[in-house]
Design a protein around this motif. Structure first.
Motif, PDB file in Angstrom:
ATOM      1  N   ALA A   5       0.833  -1.213   0.000  1.00 27.89           N
ATOM      2  CA  ALA A   5       0.000   0.000   0.000  1.00 27.89           C
ATOM      3  C   ALA A   5       0.867   1.262   0.000  1.00 27.89           C
ATOM      4  O   ALA A   5       0.545   2.242  -0.674  1.00 27.89           O
ATOM      5  CB  ALA A   5      -0.946  -0.012   1.205  1.00 27.89           C
ATOM      6  N   ARG A   6       1.969   1.227   0.745  1.00 31.16           N
ATOM      7  CA  ARG A   6       2.852   2.400   0.817  1.00 31.16           C
ATOM      8  C   ARG A   6       3.583   2.644  -0.501  1.00 31.16           C
ATOM      9  O   ARG A   6       3.712   3.768  -0.962  1.00 31.16           O
ATOM     10  CB  ARG A   6       3.899   2.217   1.914  1.00 31.16           C
ATOM     11  N   GLU A   9       1.239   4.045  -2.898  1.00 28.28           N
ATOM     12  CA  GLU A   9       0.960   5.450  -2.568  1.00 28.28           C
ATOM     13  C   GLU A   9       2.081   6.364  -3.069  1.00 28.28           C
ATOM     14  O   GLU A   9       1.836   7.494  -3.492  1.00 28.28           O
ATOM     15  CB  GLU A   9       0.837   5.597  -1.049  1.00 28.28           C
ATOM     16  N   LEU A 145      -7.136  -0.465  -0.310  1.00 32.13           N
ATOM     17  CA  LEU A 145      -6.354   0.759  -0.471  1.00 32.13           C
ATOM     18  C   LEU A 145      -5.271   0.582  -1.538  1.00 32.13           C
ATOM     19  O   LEU A 145      -5.082   1.439  -2.409  1.00 32.13           O
ATOM     20  CB  LEU A 145      -5.697   1.060   0.880  1.00 32.13           C
ATOM     21  N   ARG A 149      -4.900   2.377  -5.224  1.00 29.38           N
ATOM     22  CA  ARG A 149      -3.696   3.154  -5.564  1.00 29.38           C
ATOM     23  C   ARG A 149      -2.953   2.570  -6.760  1.00 29.38           C
ATOM     24  O   ARG A 149      -1.870   3.014  -7.092  1.00 29.38           O
ATOM     25  CB  ARG A 149      -2.760   3.203  -4.346  1.00 29.38           C
ATOM     26  N   GLN A 339       6.921   2.394   5.782  1.00 31.92           N
ATOM     27  CA  GLN A 339       7.278   3.759   5.411  1.00 31.92           C
ATOM     28  C   GLN A 339       8.789   3.873   5.157  1.00 31.92           C
ATOM     29  O   GLN A 339       9.221   4.461   4.174  1.00 31.92           O
ATOM     30  CB  GLN A 339       6.887   4.692   6.550  1.00 31.92           C
ATOM     31  N   THR A 342       9.711   1.976   1.928  1.00 31.77           N
ATOM     32  CA  THR A 342       9.290   2.727   0.736  1.00 31.77           C
ATOM     33  C   THR A 342      10.263   3.865   0.459  1.00 31.77           C
ATOM     34  O   THR A 342      10.657   4.093  -0.684  1.00 31.77           O
ATOM     35  CB  THR A 342       7.847   3.257   0.928  1.00 31.77           C
TER      36      THR A 342
END
Ligand SMILES: Cc1cc2nc3c(=O)[nH]c(=O)nc-3n(C[C@H](O)[C@H](O)[C@H](O)COP(=O)(O)OP(=O)(O)OC[C@H]3O[C@@H](n4cnc5c(N)ncnc54)[C@H](O)[C@@H]3O)c2cc1C
Length: 366
Positions: A5-6, A9, A145, A149, A339, A342
């Motif tokens: 998901a990150r 994003e 999510l 994305r 996070q 990524t």
């Protein structure tokens, strides 16, 4: 799923390859307690504390994150030596700026009305910043999510990685059980307890050593038990007693674990059943609301535990293009690690916070 998901994003084209369905392995059965409670050394405590803050941030950014339960944790100890250890831990954590304090029996009863604190126990430890996640709900939300994305999801045979496409010591993609080759600039391997075998398949020059989990007597498997129905006012918080750990579970149930439930993937069914009933008996002694409860499910689950107790995160020596992330406390850590990972992948930078966790610490020098 957090990493997928990150990455999506951040605008990176990402394909999730999952041999079953996302979130069904360790994650589904996890106690999923969000904490940095007894995590030494200080840097690992800080990483976990950052993990707790990352979930708070993610939950706040998503509308109505029903999976996020920052309800706090109450722990008490019975014997004098254990009480002294608990008090010392509370003092150490409070000194590190972590929400932790001792409370008396009256305050404990106010905070967790269901708790049956023995009369001989004068106080308990209260960790208001902790909580738990409902991982099944969380993972479905993350799948949604990630797809929104732009991530591609391949599951089942289509998502089962059986080999790597490599040239000149660098991984260029993966091969799936459906005989597809998927090219990639980088492969991030978050396969839990299966990371070592995938790393070996990719020709890594260093092992990814985990605590043994497959053989009889292995330490990584643990028993998780669900019981219900819970009658009001059942437990609302995470509760740790000397003989049982518990928290609410969705569907009006409780999730139970115990520090001494010695099971493995070979434990006979009858023994597992006996342990499950024993955990429920202990939970009844610990909290009110379980008078009509019965065991609704139990399972042996494997914790992906790095051999030295610390997360293993980063590029794998000898397999350029292959990045691994395997850890215990992976529920607490996932949002924050995703996070950091990524940022490392997107910007080509290295996160100083991850320095103690690099896979090359296991490199064998001839
Ligand atoms: C009983 C128990 C209690 C725990 N308690 C806590 C806790 O209180 N707090 C906490 O923070 N953590 C806790 N943990 C640890 C935490 O649950 C794990 O660290 C975390 O769930 C690991 O997530 P993961 O995605 O890395 O691995 P997993 O959830 O195991 O997922 C790995 C995935 O990789 C897939 N896969 C494997 N091989 C392949 C392949 N060849 N191709 C494609 N897909 C593949 C699997 O199908 C699986 O879905 C606990 C774990 C257990 C078992």
């Amino acid at each position: 799923m957090c990493v997928t998901a990150r990455l999506a994003e951040a605008g990176i084209g990402v394909t999730l390859l999952e041999q079953a369905q996302p979130g069904r392995a360790a994650t589904r059965s996890s106690f999923a307690w969000l904490n940095a409670n007894d995590k030494a050394p200080r840097a690992y405590h800080d990483l976990n504390h950052a993990g707790m803050r990352a979930w708070a941030g993610l939950a706040a950014s998503l509308d109505g994150a029903a999976w996020y339960r920052p309800v706090g944790n109450i722990e008490w100890a019975a014997s004098a030596p254990e009480r002294a250890k608990l008090e010392a831990r509370v003092r150490r954590l409070a000194g590190w700026g972590y929400p932790a304090r001792l409370i008396d029996a009256a305050e404990a009863a106010e905070l967790e009305p269901s708790m049956r604190l023995p009369q001989s126990v004068a106080d308990a430890a209260w960790f208001p910043g902790e909580g738990y996640l409902l991982t099944e709900r969380l993972v479905s939300e993350l799948v949604e999510l990630a797809v929104q994305r732009g991530a591609t999801m391949l599951t089942g045979e289509a998502g089962r990685v059986v080999g790597f496409d490599a040239a000149d010591g660098a991984v260029r993609g993966v091969q799936t059980a459906a005989a597809q080759v998927i090219a990639a600039d980088a492969v991030v391997c978050c396969a839990g307890r299966w990371v070592p075998e995938l790393a070996a398949l990719a020709g890594a020059a260093c092992p990814v050593p985990l605590v043994p989990w497959a053989e009889p007597g292995a330490a990584a498997p643990g028993l998780v038990v669900q019981a219900g129905p819970v009658m009001p006012p059942g437990p609302a918080r995470v509760v740790h007693t000397p003989e049982v750990y518990l928290r609410p579970q969705s569907g009006g149930l409780v999730h139970l674990e115990a520090p001494d439930a010695a099971v493995d993937l070979h434990t006979p069914e009858a023994d597992l059943r006996r342990w499950a009933e024993e955990l429920l008996r202990r939970a009844r002694r610990a909290v009110r609301g379980l008078e009509d409860a019965s065991v609704t499910g139990y399972r042996v689950c494997v914790r992906p535990m790095p051999a030295d107790g610390r997360s293993i995160v980063g590029w794998l020596p000898g397999a350029g293009g292959l990045y691994v992330a395997v850890t215990h406390s992976g529920v607490t850590l996932a949002a924050h690690l995703a996070q950091l990972i990524t940022t490392e992948l997107a910007d080509g930078t290295t996160a100083a916070e991850l320095a103690p966790y690099r896979p090359n610490r296991f490199t064998v020098t001839p």
